[in-house]
Write a protein that holds these residues in place. Structure first.
Motif, PDB file in Angstrom:
ATOM      1  N   UNK A   1     -10.290  50.337  25.942  1.00  0.00           N
ATOM      2  CA  UNK A   1      -9.493  49.992  24.984  1.00  0.00           C
ATOM      3  C   UNK A   1      -9.531  51.894  24.579  1.00  0.00           C
ATOM      4  N   UNK A   2     -10.331  52.597  24.159  1.00  0.00           N
ATOM      5  CA  UNK A   2     -10.541  54.113  24.049  1.00  0.00           C
ATOM      6  C   UNK A   2      -9.068  54.803  25.059  1.00  0.00           C
ATOM      7  N   UNK A   3      -9.204  54.544  26.346  1.00  0.00           N
ATOM      8  CA  UNK A   3      -9.039  55.469  27.680  1.00  0.00           C
ATOM      9  C   UNK A   3      -7.813  54.503  28.118  1.00  0.00           C
ATOM     10  N   UNK A   4      -6.555  54.697  27.053  1.00  0.00           N
ATOM     11  CA  UNK A   4      -5.357  53.386  27.852  1.00  0.00           C
ATOM     12  C   UNK A   4      -4.735  53.786  29.181  1.00  0.00           C
ATOM     13  N   UNK A   5      -4.911  55.658  29.664  1.00  0.00           N
ATOM     14  CA  UNK A   5      -4.782  56.098  30.712  1.00  0.00           C
ATOM     15  C   UNK A   5      -5.585  56.136  31.905  1.00  0.00           C
ATOM     16  N   UNK A   6      -6.661  55.404  31.897  1.00  0.00           N
ATOM     17  CA  UNK A   6      -7.971  55.421  33.451  1.00  0.00           C
ATOM     18  C   UNK A   6      -7.860  53.394  33.565  1.00  0.00           C
ATOM     19  N   UNK A   7      -8.018  53.609  34.090  1.00  0.00           N
ATOM     20  CA  UNK A   7      -8.095  51.678  35.262  1.00  0.00           C
ATOM     21  C   UNK A   7      -9.714  51.507  36.073  1.00  0.00           C
ATOM     22  N   UNK A   8      -9.794  51.293  35.515  1.00  0.00           N
ATOM     23  CA  UNK A   8     -11.381  50.483  35.195  1.00  0.00           C
ATOM     24  C   UNK A   8     -11.814  48.877  36.888  1.00  0.00           C
ATOM     25  N   UNK A   9     -12.439  49.169  37.134  1.00  0.00           N
ATOM     26  CA  UNK A   9     -13.271  48.475  38.033  1.00  0.00           C
ATOM     27  C   UNK A   9     -14.334  48.161  37.193  1.00  0.00           C
ATOM     28  N   UNK A  10     -14.627  46.695  37.296  1.00  0.00           N
ATOM     29  CA  UNK A  10     -15.532  46.278  36.619  1.00  0.00           C
ATOM     30  C   UNK A  10     -16.463  45.180  38.168  1.00  0.00           C
ATOM     31  N   UNK A  11     -17.747  46.002  38.620  1.00  0.00           N
ATOM     32  CA  UNK A  11     -18.436  45.874  38.961  1.00  0.00           C
ATOM     33  C   UNK A  11     -19.355  44.865  39.265  1.00  0.00           C
ATOM     34  N   UNK A  12     -19.031  44.121  40.719  1.00  0.00           N
ATOM     35  CA  UNK A  12     -20.131  42.979  40.927  1.00  0.00           C
ATOM     36  C   UNK A  12     -20.114  41.345  40.003  1.00  0.00           C
ATOM     37  N   UNK A  13     -18.817  40.848  40.328  1.00  0.00           N
ATOM     38  CA  UNK A  13     -18.316  39.567  39.244  1.00  0.00           C
ATOM     39  C   UNK A  13     -19.081  40.178  37.699  1.00  0.00           C
ATOM     40  N   UNK A  14     -19.606  41.436  37.718  1.00  0.00           N
ATOM     41  CA  UNK A  14     -19.900  42.014  35.867  1.00  0.00           C
ATOM     42  C   UNK A  14     -21.579  41.646  36.269  1.00  0.00           C
ATOM     43  N   UNK A  15     -21.925  41.369  37.243  1.00  0.00           N
ATOM     44  CA  UNK A  15     -23.690  41.641  37.464  1.00  0.00           C
ATOM     45  C   UNK A  15     -24.020  39.610  36.501  1.00  0.00           C
TER      46      UNK A  15
END
Length: 335
Positions: A199-213
């Motif tokens: 939420x604090x980084x509105x211009x950044x795309x994120x990937x959740x690795x490994x099914x959220x571990x």
């Protein structure tokens, strides 16, 4: 008995259900060869492929993992992937010592440039909380092969403090400004708070690795009535939903095989985690990832691919094409 379970336990009735393997207590490694299926013809983009040449870089964490404490080269991956329809692969950083970060990045960029293998893009290592992080990123700015950064924080109080610090978020904002992504690879009980970073980084795309571990063994224990395992699953589920609430977050379907005992698991053991990830993130925000060679702690790359094909066998082929390739091509801008 649900529909998927009936399907998986029915065996290989037709060519369209190939790669399902034997069910029950038999491991996928013991499955007999089968005829080609539609899944075999679906192109695969492996969005999480590790390589390391110990003559080039140092990986301190390998000292505690004897089975992986050797070089894993492109030729080794080609052998592991033989017979699979893997067309492209995204290199994933391997937690080299900080002094070797640039050397690692240059190694994989050169590998992509050579064009003699499936590696066509890379997520390199970096330290978002470092004061000179922007300068480090700009060293590779404009390179067509570099797509993002990953840094796995130590699972310690100090690591947690660093990951959730304002300095770390400032670094992640830099990635958004450059059009790069960031891979989130944290313990399950950090996931919900990680959504605040998104939420604090509105211009950044994120990937959740490994099914959220997620640990499939804990899901199996929860199904047997273990209260602590049920609480673990609920915590993971809440965190994944919090992250999925942001449309800029996608999920890699990977990592769970490495938590299993080799030869003592089947696709049904992994299915609850896979199905929940797909249901939480939706068909357009999930991507196959091999996590080779780390996956070999629990099974071969082939066994993991076959298991995921079995788990998703009843879903529409249009979805399976998205899962195994199309979503990755779109997210990473591959050609």
């Amino acid at each position: 008995m649900n529909t998927r379970r009936r399907f998986l336990q029915a065996g290989l009735a037709t060519a369209a259900t190939a790669f399902l393997g034997r069910r029950g207590r038999e491991s996928l490694a013991d499955s007999p060869p089968v005829a080609p299926s539609s899944d075999e013809t679906i192109p695969i983009v492996d969005t999480h492929r590790h390589l390391w040449d110990l003559t080039q870089v140092r990986l301190a964490w390998l000292e505690g993992t004897p089975a992986l404490n050797r070089s894993f080269l492109p030729s080794d991956y080609r052998e592991a992937a033989q017979g699979l329809s893997i067309k492209q692969a995204v290199y994933m950083e391997v937690a080299v010592v900080e002094e070797d970060l640039v050397r690692e990045a240059e190694y994989v960029i050169d590998l992509c440039r050579q064009g003699d293998g499936p590696t066509t893009a890379a997520v390199i290592g970096g330290r978002p909380a470092a004061p000179d992080f922007a300068q480090y990123v700009d060293r590779f700015r404009g390179n067509p092969y570099v797509k993002g950064i990953r840094h796995i924080p130590p699972n310690t109080p100090a690591g947690r403090e660093m990951f959730f610090s304002p300095a770390f978020s400032r670094g992640l904002k830099v990635l958004g400004e450059r059009g790069w992504s960031f891979d989130i690879c944290v313990p399950p009980d950090w996931l919900e708070e990680s959504a605040e970073i998104v939420a604090r980084c509105p211009d950044t795309r994120f990937i959740v690795d490994h099914c959220g571990n997620a640990d499939p063994n804990r899901f199996r224990e929860a199904r047997k009535g273990a209260a602590d395992a049920a609480a673990y699953c609920d915590k993971w589920r809440s965190g994944m939903r919090a992250l999925a609430a942001h449309s800029r977050v996608v999920c890699k379907i990977s990592g769970i095989v490495s938590r299993m005992t080799p030869g003592d698991w089947k696709a049904d053991d992994l299915a609850p985690v896979v199905d929940e990830c797909i249901d939480i993130f939706g068909e357009d925000r999930v991507m196959f990832a091999g996590d080779w060679p780390v996956c070999t702690k629990g099974g071969t790359l082939r066994e993991w691919v076959r298991a995921l094909q079995a788990i998703t066998a009843e879903r529409p082929i249009a979805f399976r094409r998205k899962l195994f390739a199309e979503n990755a091509v779109r997210f990473y801008g591959l050609t």
